[in-house]
Design a protein around this motif. Sequence first.
Motif, PDB file in Angstrom:
ATOM      1  N   VAL A  86       4.145  -4.365   2.513  1.00 39.06           N
ATOM      2  CA  VAL A  86       4.364  -2.948   2.224  1.00 39.06           C
ATOM      3  C   VAL A  86       5.717  -2.497   2.759  1.00 39.06           C
ATOM      4  O   VAL A  86       6.485  -1.803   2.074  1.00 39.06           O
ATOM      5  CB  VAL A  86       3.227  -2.094   2.831  1.00 39.06           C
ATOM      6  CG1 VAL A  86       3.552  -0.608   2.693  1.00 39.06           C
ATOM      7  CG2 VAL A  86       1.901  -2.408   2.156  1.00 39.06           C
ATOM      8  N   GLN A  87       6.040  -2.911   3.982  1.00 41.11           N
ATOM      9  CA  GLN A  87       7.296  -2.495   4.607  1.00 41.11           C
ATOM     10  C   GLN A  87       8.514  -3.174   3.992  1.00 41.11           C
ATOM     11  O   GLN A  87       9.605  -2.600   3.973  1.00 41.11           O
ATOM     12  CB  GLN A  87       7.247  -2.808   6.118  1.00 41.11           C
ATOM     13  CG  GLN A  87       6.226  -2.002   6.889  1.00 41.11           C
ATOM     14  CD  GLN A  87       6.566  -0.522   6.908  1.00 41.11           C
ATOM     15  OE1 GLN A  87       7.738  -0.133   7.004  1.00 41.11           O
ATOM     16  NE2 GLN A  87       5.543   0.327   6.803  1.00 41.11           N
ATOM     17  N   ALA A 130       8.760  -4.600   0.765  1.00 43.65           N
ATOM     18  CA  ALA A 130       8.588  -4.799  -0.675  1.00 43.65           C
ATOM     19  C   ALA A 130       9.936  -5.030  -1.349  1.00 43.65           C
ATOM     20  O   ALA A 130      10.917  -4.331  -1.068  1.00 43.65           O
ATOM     21  CB  ALA A 130       7.895  -3.588  -1.293  1.00 43.65           C
ATOM     22  N   ASP A 138       8.482 -10.324   0.755  1.00 45.76           N
ATOM     23  CA  ASP A 138       7.450  -9.842  -0.166  1.00 45.76           C
ATOM     24  C   ASP A 138       6.880 -11.023  -0.942  1.00 45.76           C
ATOM     25  O   ASP A 138       7.082 -11.171  -2.143  1.00 45.76           O
ATOM     26  CB  ASP A 138       8.044  -8.802  -1.112  1.00 45.76           C
ATOM     27  CG  ASP A 138       6.986  -8.141  -1.996  1.00 45.76           C
ATOM     28  OD1 ASP A 138       5.789  -8.323  -1.709  1.00 45.76           O
ATOM     29  OD2 ASP A 138       7.356  -7.462  -2.963  1.00 45.76           O
TER      30      ASP A 138
END
Length: 515
Positions: free
Chosen positions: A464-465, A467, A472
Amino acid sequence: MYMTVMMVVAIVIYLVMMVVIGFVCSKKNKNTDDFYLGGRKLGPLVTAMSAEASDMSAYLLMGIPGLALATGLPEAVWTAIGLAVGTYLNWLIVAKRLRLYTEKINAVTIPEFFSKRFGDKANVLGLIAAIFIIIFFIPYTASGFSACGKLFSNLFGMDYLTAMLISAAVIIIYCTLGGFLAASTTDLIQSIIMSVALFVVLGFSEGLLGGFDKVFANVQSLNGYLDVFKGFDIGTGKTGSFGTIAVISTLAWGLGYFGMPHILLRFMAIDDPSKLKTSRRIASVWVVFSMAIAILIGIVGYSLMQQGIVGPYANNSEAESIIVDISHFMSTKGYIPAFTAGIFISGILASTMSTADSQLIAASSSVTQDILINKLHVKLSEKQSMWIARISVIVISVIAIFFALDPSSSVFRIVSFAWAGFGAVFGPVVLFGLFWKRATKWGALAGMVSGGAMIFIWKFIIRVQFAGTALDIYELLPAFIVACVFIVVVSLLTKKPDADVEKAFDEIKAEMARK
């Protein structure tokens, strides 16, 4: 109307056949070893095809074709390569050794194998493994129930809840009655139906378009569609990019095989370990051909969409209905095509049910064998154990049904996460348990816990952080590596295994060398 009836007839015949198999197999279950492992009496063909049918799920008939249609070759091809390589290596290096090891130490479940292999007399490893199985398998099973519900709902306009409950009921009935043997036997039949569906859908579609030359001519004009390092976005019409990180991340799907309880159980259940070579060949060939055909269906599907026969699709999620839409089109061409279309739909049902039934048996065995009997030491007669086993299947199914009540849930997002979970939690422990004598129970415990924790950390925090960056990537890869590191480091820092544990390891190693 009559065409729809013909489709329904084909589907009903298939569902009834699954229930009948459950009744027949129920008479062969004399104890829980039979219920959970079929008495180790599976032949090489059933072993191979039930393992692969339980593995592929609806991803084979829905996910891969939809992915290829909507994004071109890259992700579909690299996923297929990763799965094919993972399948072959699992059969080659794990299957026979696991079969011999589990028989020698009398283990009928994967958690029980961990406890006995590492000399964990307190069964902590078995308990933790059983908990992880329940955590990942209940939503995984729910995704199968949900997929069946969505299929009937979209095809016949049925209420989603009714369709989902009917599908779940059929799976529950034959699993509760026949256990592992019923699941494996139905999986063999389901793999045949899946194969027929793939071949006939491809042939019918190619015939509609007048040959593969026209099919490939239609997509060659799409820049990047046939390039395994680019790809194409059907929604935006833009060329994509599939670089090294994306390739590695996608290939990592193959690592999941080493930790899949429902696949590993098939290795443990074959009657003769020497026949696993035959099973490996059958399984490997089937996987390669079935995934290649699934990708081809996606490519053909683009041309069918251009001609207005199916679709239109705006993204890969919508494109997953390609075989359903082809079946719908066929059903308008006469009684026989309509009946054949019903077989196609049964193929999609088969791919989903063959995974859900295996997951139910594995989860049930964790509750009964690994928690009640091995950890809590509940004393049960054989008859009582059989009843508890069947009740466990029903209870777990009911919980899974509650998870499947929401028709908007993402089936494949759940499957991807659960696959990563099992691959990271169990895969490294299986490999080190089979091939490294120095691995200890504390190392195995550290590997399971760290692998499971990293799945959640990487999925919900790091990806999430970061991406769109090099971090990722599919959570299975980093979690698998972390689990391996923890197993090695903690094992070397703790006392070496007991003499009897090392003796059993050496005996299996010697037996493998002789055979």
